[in-house]
Scaffold this motif. Structure first.
Motif, PDB file in Angstrom:
ATOM      1  N   LEU A 151       0.344  -0.575  -0.146  1.00 13.39           N
ATOM      2  CA  LEU A 151       0.163   0.168   0.111  1.00 13.39           C
ATOM      3  C   LEU A 151       1.292   1.400   0.324  1.00 13.39           C
ATOM      4  CD1 LEU A 151      -2.855  -1.259   2.422  1.00 13.39           C
ATOM      5  CD2 LEU A 151      -2.709  -1.241  -0.029  1.00 13.39           C
ATOM      6  N   ALA A 152       1.942   0.944   1.195  1.00 11.42           N
ATOM      7  CA  ALA A 152       3.261   2.291   1.033  1.00 11.42           C
ATOM      8  C   ALA A 152       3.694   2.472  -0.626  1.00 11.42           C
ATOM      9  CB  ALA A 152       3.960   1.856   1.846  1.00 11.42           C
ATOM     10  N   ALA A 153       3.698   1.394  -1.376  1.00 11.90           N
ATOM     11  CA  ALA A 153       4.253   1.444  -2.095  1.00 11.90           C
ATOM     12  C   ALA A 153       2.614   1.971  -3.791  1.00 11.90           C
ATOM     13  CB  ALA A 153       5.100   0.309  -2.931  1.00 11.90           C
ATOM     14  N   GLY A 154       1.919   2.139  -3.500  1.00 14.09           N
ATOM     15  CA  GLY A 154       0.431   2.241  -4.519  1.00 14.09           C
ATOM     16  C   GLY A 154       0.194   2.200  -5.013  1.00 14.09           C
ATOM     17  N   ILE A 155       0.169   0.616  -4.317  1.00 16.50           N
ATOM     18  CA  ILE A 155      -0.126  -1.117  -5.080  1.00 16.50           C
ATOM     19  C   ILE A 155      -1.202  -1.162  -4.176  1.00 16.50           C
ATOM     20  CG2 ILE A 155       0.280  -3.257  -5.877  1.00 16.50           C
ATOM     21  CD1 ILE A 155       2.640  -2.709  -6.165  1.00 16.50           C
ATOM     22  N   PRO A 156      -2.530  -1.826  -4.548  1.00 17.70           N
ATOM     23  CA  PRO A 156      -3.737  -1.179  -4.305  1.00 17.70           C
ATOM     24  C   PRO A 156      -3.902  -2.767  -4.028  1.00 17.70           C
ATOM     25  CG  PRO A 156      -4.359  -1.560  -6.387  1.00 17.70           C
ATOM     26  CD  PRO A 156      -3.406  -0.507  -6.580  1.00 17.70           C
ATOM     27  N   VAL A 157      -4.791  -3.162  -2.462  1.00 13.97           N
ATOM     28  CA  VAL A 157      -4.496  -4.932  -2.237  1.00 13.97           C
ATOM     29  C   VAL A 157      -5.419  -5.186  -1.754  1.00 13.97           C
ATOM     30  CG1 VAL A 157      -3.374  -6.815  -0.918  1.00 13.97           C
ATOM     31  CG2 VAL A 157      -1.884  -4.604  -1.535  1.00 13.97           C
ATOM     32  N   VAL A 158      -6.626  -5.751  -2.102  1.00 16.38           N
ATOM     33  CA  VAL A 158      -7.242  -6.895  -1.237  1.00 16.38           C
ATOM     34  C   VAL A 158      -6.964  -8.648  -1.001  1.00 16.38           C
ATOM     35  CG1 VAL A 158      -8.796  -4.593  -3.184  1.00 16.38           C
ATOM     36  CG2 VAL A 158      -8.402  -7.237  -3.568  1.00 16.38           C
ATOM     37  N   ALA A 159      -8.216  -8.660  -0.154  1.00 12.35           N
ATOM     38  CA  ALA A 159      -8.454  -9.959   0.219  1.00 12.35           C
ATOM     39  C   ALA A 159      -9.629 -10.491  -0.483  1.00 12.35           C
ATOM     40  CB  ALA A 159      -8.549  -9.582   1.837  1.00 12.35           C
ATOM     41  N   TYR A 160      -9.574 -11.502  -0.298  1.00 12.79           N
ATOM     42  CA  TYR A 160     -10.779 -12.841  -1.263  1.00 12.79           C
ATOM     43  C   TYR A 160     -10.149 -14.047   0.068  1.00 12.79           C
ATOM     44  CZ  TYR A 160      -7.358 -15.690  -3.757  1.00 12.79           C
ATOM     45  OH  TYR A 160      -6.314 -16.303  -4.614  1.00 12.79           O
ATOM     46  N   ASN A 161     -11.414 -14.922  -0.059  1.00 13.13           N
ATOM     47  CA  ASN A 161     -11.466 -16.501   0.329  1.00 13.13           C
ATOM     48  C   ASN A 161     -11.408 -16.196   1.469  1.00 13.13           C
ATOM     49  OD1 ASN A 161     -10.403 -19.275   0.702  1.00 13.13           O
ATOM     50  ND2 ASN A 161     -12.279 -19.756  -0.383  1.00 13.13           N
ATOM     51  N   ALA A 162     -10.379 -15.531   2.002  1.00 11.09           N
ATOM     52  CA  ALA A 162     -10.194 -15.539   3.355  1.00 11.09           C
ATOM     53  C   ALA A 162      -9.529 -14.763   4.151  1.00 11.09           C
ATOM     54  CB  ALA A 162      -8.915 -16.582   3.725  1.00 11.09           C
ATOM     55  N   ASP A 163      -9.958 -13.979   5.415  1.00 11.29           N
ATOM     56  CA  ASP A 163      -9.923 -12.531   5.803  1.00 11.29           C
ATOM     57  C   ASP A 163      -9.033 -12.412   7.348  1.00 11.29           C
ATOM     58  OD1 ASP A 163      -9.591 -10.131   5.445  1.00 11.29           O
ATOM     59  OD2 ASP A 163     -11.676  -9.548   6.373  1.00 11.29           O
ATOM     60  N   ALA A 164      -8.340 -11.318   7.226  1.00 14.43           N
ATOM     61  CA  ALA A 164      -7.483 -10.643   8.812  1.00 14.43           C
ATOM     62  C   ALA A 164      -7.943  -9.804   8.958  1.00 14.43           C
ATOM     63  CB  ALA A 164      -6.036 -11.590   8.478  1.00 14.43           C
ATOM     64  N   PRO A 165      -8.500  -9.717  10.524  1.00 14.84           N
ATOM     65  CA  PRO A 165      -9.708  -8.395  11.122  1.00 14.84           C
ATOM     66  C   PRO A 165      -8.389  -7.010  10.865  1.00 14.84           C
ATOM     67  CG  PRO A 165     -10.196 -10.585  11.760  1.00 14.84           C
ATOM     68  CD  PRO A 165      -9.261 -10.791  10.878  1.00 14.84           C
ATOM     69  N   SER A 166      -7.248  -7.413  11.310  1.00 17.52           N
ATOM     70  CA  SER A 166      -6.012  -6.233  12.048  1.00 17.52           C
ATOM     71  C   SER A 166      -5.435  -5.822  10.625  1.00 17.52           C
ATOM     72  CB  SER A 166      -5.347  -6.994  13.181  1.00 17.52           C
ATOM     73  OG  SER A 166      -4.303  -7.660  12.403  1.00 17.52           O
ATOM     74  N   ASN A 167      -5.487  -6.928   9.562  1.00 13.11           N
ATOM     75  CA  ASN A 167      -5.019  -5.671   8.170  1.00 13.11           C
ATOM     76  C   ASN A 167      -5.784  -5.050   7.363  1.00 13.11           C
ATOM     77  OD1 ASN A 167      -4.289  -6.681   4.689  1.00 13.11           O
ATOM     78  ND2 ASN A 167      -3.071  -7.988   6.735  1.00 13.11           N
ATOM     79  N   LYS A 168      -5.068  -4.348   6.698  1.00 15.15           N
ATOM     80  CA  LYS A 168      -4.882  -2.779   6.753  1.00 15.15           C
ATOM     81  C   LYS A 168      -5.082  -2.944   4.785  1.00 15.15           C
ATOM     82  CE  LYS A 168      -2.235  -0.389   9.430  1.00 15.15           C
ATOM     83  NZ  LYS A 168      -3.832  -0.249  10.011  1.00 15.15           N
ATOM     84  N   ARG A 169      -5.845  -3.607   4.719  1.00 19.32           N
ATOM     85  CA  ARG A 169      -6.563  -4.557   3.012  1.00 19.32           C
ATOM     86  C   ARG A 169      -7.409  -3.160   2.410  1.00 19.32           C
ATOM     87  NH1 ARG A 169     -10.550  -4.583   4.584  1.00 19.32           N
ATOM     88  NH2 ARG A 169     -12.093  -6.530   5.179  1.00 19.32           N
ATOM     89  N   LEU A 170      -7.476  -3.519   0.700  1.00 27.37           N
ATOM     90  CA  LEU A 170      -8.631  -2.342   1.182  1.00 27.37           C
ATOM     91  C   LEU A 170      -9.817  -2.872   1.328  1.00 27.37           C
ATOM     92  CD1 LEU A 170      -7.207   0.302  -1.772  1.00 27.37           C
ATOM     93  CD2 LEU A 170      -7.292   0.053   0.619  1.00 27.37           C
TER      94      LEU A 170
END
Length: 368
Positions: A151-170
């Protein structure tokens, strides 16, 4: 490219639409345009003909017409079991979205839920300056730093199938896993009045599966029924899953219910139910719709399975990443719950037809 070549290319883009139109009376666009191309019609004329014929065929060029001129964005999907058949429709969903939107993708990660391999794949995608990353967050903490780096490098990140509540994914695209487990638990207590119940899980602790086990146990406990649950790790290999399930039942023949929380274990459970002649004696159910699970469900080997629409878990993240890029982050990101649908012998009919949406065929076409 010559006008003649462009004309041929335009004709080939109609193949998919014509397969849909088979049997429909009226003007045959493909035959007409092929004759036109053979006579050397100008590309501009063919373009006009495509418009006149109402074609909705899609390509990178069409994507540019809709969203404006954009590069062929490359998205990287990081997965925990890259060769598992459950994710075949997910890959078809990614491929179809890329074809529609004029982008490309890489499928990478680990074959056996090795988190370190997944983290390495994610970091490699950042180094390669991917235009977007989708990752299955099967560990609650291991992906936090790599995702923040992306994210700091300007690359969008999304999660699929499994998630982690503390993760900053979009965003997250997938099933509400804890709720799915609770709903399964309610089915269990409705079918099993008392006794032992085996709960099978490929990889205990994995963020894409553990919430289901916990949800099921919560619902069973809340029911107040005298049900004792046993959690059994089956592993990621199909042969091992079958062996683990068979071994459990043979040492717990008084068990009243057998239930799995992942696709591989569910397919294996259905096979063991049939192999040991347990149909009608023991209640059983699970998750996902592999081709074998679907057939065995139809044969009555298990009571139900739960659909979470894996095709959408590939298609929707691709769409989100494309929109995020072309809009410069103005739009595209959204939470997507891909559902919780119980499929039984009575409702399995539509799933028996092979389709890309369930990963049972690579063929493109409208499901009849």
């Amino acid at each position: 490219m010559s006008d003649r070549d462009q004309a041929f290319e335009a004709v080939e883009r109609l193949d998919y639409m014509d397969r849909i139109d088979v049997g429909r009376p009226g003007f045959n666009r493909r035959a007409f345009l092929r004759r036109t191309a053979m006579t050397g019609a100008a590309a501009g004329s063919v373009g006009a003909l495509l418009s006149a014929c109402g074609s909705s065929a899609s390509s990178g060029g069409t994507s540019n017409e809709v969203f404006g001129s954009h590069p062929a964005y490359k998205f990287v999907f990081v997965n925990h079991v890259t060769t598992n058949p459950f994710f075949t429709p997910t890959q078809y969903g990614i491929a179809d979205a890329c074809k529609l939107l004029g982008c490309t993708y890489q499928w990478t990660g680990s074959e056996n839920s090795d988190v370190s391999q997944m983290v390495n794949a994610l970091n490699s995608a950042v180094t390669a300056k991917a235009d977007g990353i989708a990752v299955s967050l099967v560990d609650l903490h291991a992906f936090n730093a790599p995702v923040e780096k992306a994210l700091a490098a300007g690359i969008p990140v999304v999660a699929y199938n499994a998630d982690a509540p503390s993760n900053k994914r979009l965003s997250y695209t997938g099933q509400d896993l804890k709720l799915a487990g609770e709903k399964m638990g309610l089915r269990i207590v409705a079918a099993v009045p008392e006794g032992e119940v085996g709960l099978f899980i490929a990889t205990p602790g994995s963020a894409n599966l553990q919430p289901r086990i916990e949800g099921a146990e919560k619902a069973i406990k809340a029911s107040g029924k005298p049900i004792t649950t046993h959690t059994v790790a089956t592993g990621a290999a199909v042969a091992g899953e079958e062996s683990a399930i068979e071994a459990y039942y043979k040492s717990h023949k008084s068990a009243k219910g057998l239930y799995a929380v992942d696709g591989g274990s569910t397919e294996s459970l259905a096979k063991i139910m049939q192999k040991l002649g347990l149909v009608g004696k023991v209640h059983a159910g699970g998750f996902d719709l592999t081709e074998q699970t679907t057939k065995l469900l139809n044969a009555g080997a298990i009571d139900f399975t739960i659909d979470q629409q894996p095709y959408l878990q590939g298609f929707l993240p691709t769409l989100q990443l494309l929109l995020y890029n072309v809009s410069n982050s103005q739009t595209g990101i959204f939470e997507a719950n891909t559902g919780l649908k119980f499929v039984t012998k009575e409702t399995v009919g539509p799933y028996l037809t092979k389709s890309r949406y369930e990963g049972t065929t690579a063929a493109v076409g409208v499901v009849k």
